[in-house]
Design a protein around this motif. Structure first.
Motif, PDB file in Angstrom:
ATOM      1  N   TYR A  52      16.151   3.430 -16.817  1.00 18.66           N
ATOM      2  CA  TYR A  52      17.280   3.083 -17.677  1.00 18.66           C
ATOM      3  C   TYR A  52      18.349   2.386 -16.835  1.00 18.66           C
ATOM      4  CZ  TYR A  52      15.256   6.362 -21.051  1.00 18.66           C
ATOM      5  OH  TYR A  52      14.423   7.008 -21.929  1.00 18.66           O
TER       6      TYR A  52
ATOM      7  N   TYR B 110      24.095   3.809 -26.119  1.00 22.01           N
ATOM      8  CA  TYR B 110      22.664   4.089 -26.292  1.00 22.01           C
ATOM      9  C   TYR B 110      22.495   5.577 -26.564  1.00 22.01           C
ATOM     10  CZ  TYR B 110      17.765   4.878 -25.064  1.00 22.01           C
ATOM     11  OH  TYR B 110      16.443   5.246 -25.093  1.00 22.01           O
TER      12      TYR B 110
ATOM     13  N   PHE C 268      22.129   0.721 -17.573  1.00 17.21           N
ATOM     14  CA  PHE C 268      23.225   0.418 -18.490  1.00 17.21           C
ATOM     15  C   PHE C 268      24.347  -0.251 -17.703  1.00 17.21           C
ATOM     16  CE2 PHE C 268      21.078   4.300 -19.870  1.00 17.21           C
ATOM     17  CZ  PHE C 268      20.644   3.911 -21.134  1.00 17.21           C
TER      18      PHE C 268
END
Length: 274
Positions: free
Chosen positions: A259, A87, A261
């Protein structure tokens, strides 16, 4: 070596990185720090501008070992590294780091992960945390000093959650999922773990660091006779297979956005050599 600047460039280190395409950024910045590079016979900083018709003098003879290996410059490798960007936005990028690549440059490092992505993306990147050369998995690079300051604060305040996947040779003989011991300097190391399953006589764990010391997970597990599989530094079982330690999850809030991940468990396991 004398280089005549052909066009204006906002930073001399990036200009030299572009012109000397087989020399790693880490070495260029080291030479600038040691005053081995001058601009128009004057001392220069990495952030100084390089203007058209300026003369850059490099008082250093590059050796064969200084240069980036040709295989690192191949299209195949470039595609591989670009695909490893999980990302990115205007502030930071998340990379799935391969094993056996140093995150940052050093005296024994031909090319670092930072060098590679600064080359591919043609931008200056900043490190806000590190993982071992042998360890693979998710790592953050940021794109400005201001963002670096923000992320350093997040790490300091423990507002970034980072989980590892570790495969050990022996089962961890602790019942409370908590491990605390000291390194050779007497500094306390603490982590939490959770057993997942057993694969081919090895044991798979989630690991969460409470403290952040050098080689911490590898050292702590070796001290209780549960070394990580293929750990040539902290285990007597030496081999050439990749270390079975993977930074597989990162989560945090930044600029009011959450966020998260995380790579799939099965996909992560396929990266390991049993």
């Amino acid at each position: 070596m004398i280089i005549k600047v052909k066009d204006n460039h906002p930073r001399i280190d990036k200009y030299l990185f572009k012109v000397l395409d087989d020399i790693p950024m880490s070495l260029i910045q080291k030479l600038l720090r040691k005053k081995k590079i001058t601009l128009n016979n004057n001392k220069v900083k990495p952030s100084d501008k390089a203007l058209q018709d300026d003369k850059i003098l490099i008082n250093y003879k590059f050796k064969k070992d200084d240069k980036i290996p040709k295989k690192k410059k191949s299209i195949k490798d470039k595609i591989k590294y670009l695909k490893s960007i999980i990302y990115q936005n205007d502030d930071f990028l998340i990379i799935d780091k391969p094993p056996n690549v140093s995150v940052q440059g050093g005296s024994k490092v031909n090319i670092s992960l930072k060098d590679i992505y600064e080359t591919l993306l043609d931008i200056k990147l900043y490190l806000v945390h590190r993982i071992d050369k042998d360890t693979s998995g998710l790592i953050i690079f940021v794109k400005s000093r201001f963002v670096a300051s923000d992320f350093s604060k997040l790490f300091l305040e423990k507002k970034i959650n980072k989980f590892y996947l570790a495969i050990t040779q022996n089962k961890i003989k602790k019942n409370n999922n908590y491990l605390s011991n000291k390194n050779k300097d007497g500094k306390l190391m603490k982590l939490r773990f959770r057993f997942l399953n057993k694969i081919q006589n090895c044991f798979v764990y989630y690991v969460f660091l409470i403290t952040g010391k050098k080689h911490q997970i590898r050292l702590q597990l070796s001290l209780i006779n549960s070394p990580i599989k293929n750990d040539n530094k902290f285990s007597s079982n030496k081999n050439k297979n990749n270390l079975c330690l993977y930074s597989f999850s990162l989560s945090f809030f930044y600029k009011n956005i959450f966020y998260n991940f995380r790579l799939p468990y099965e996909k992560t396991l396929k990266k390991f050599d049993f």
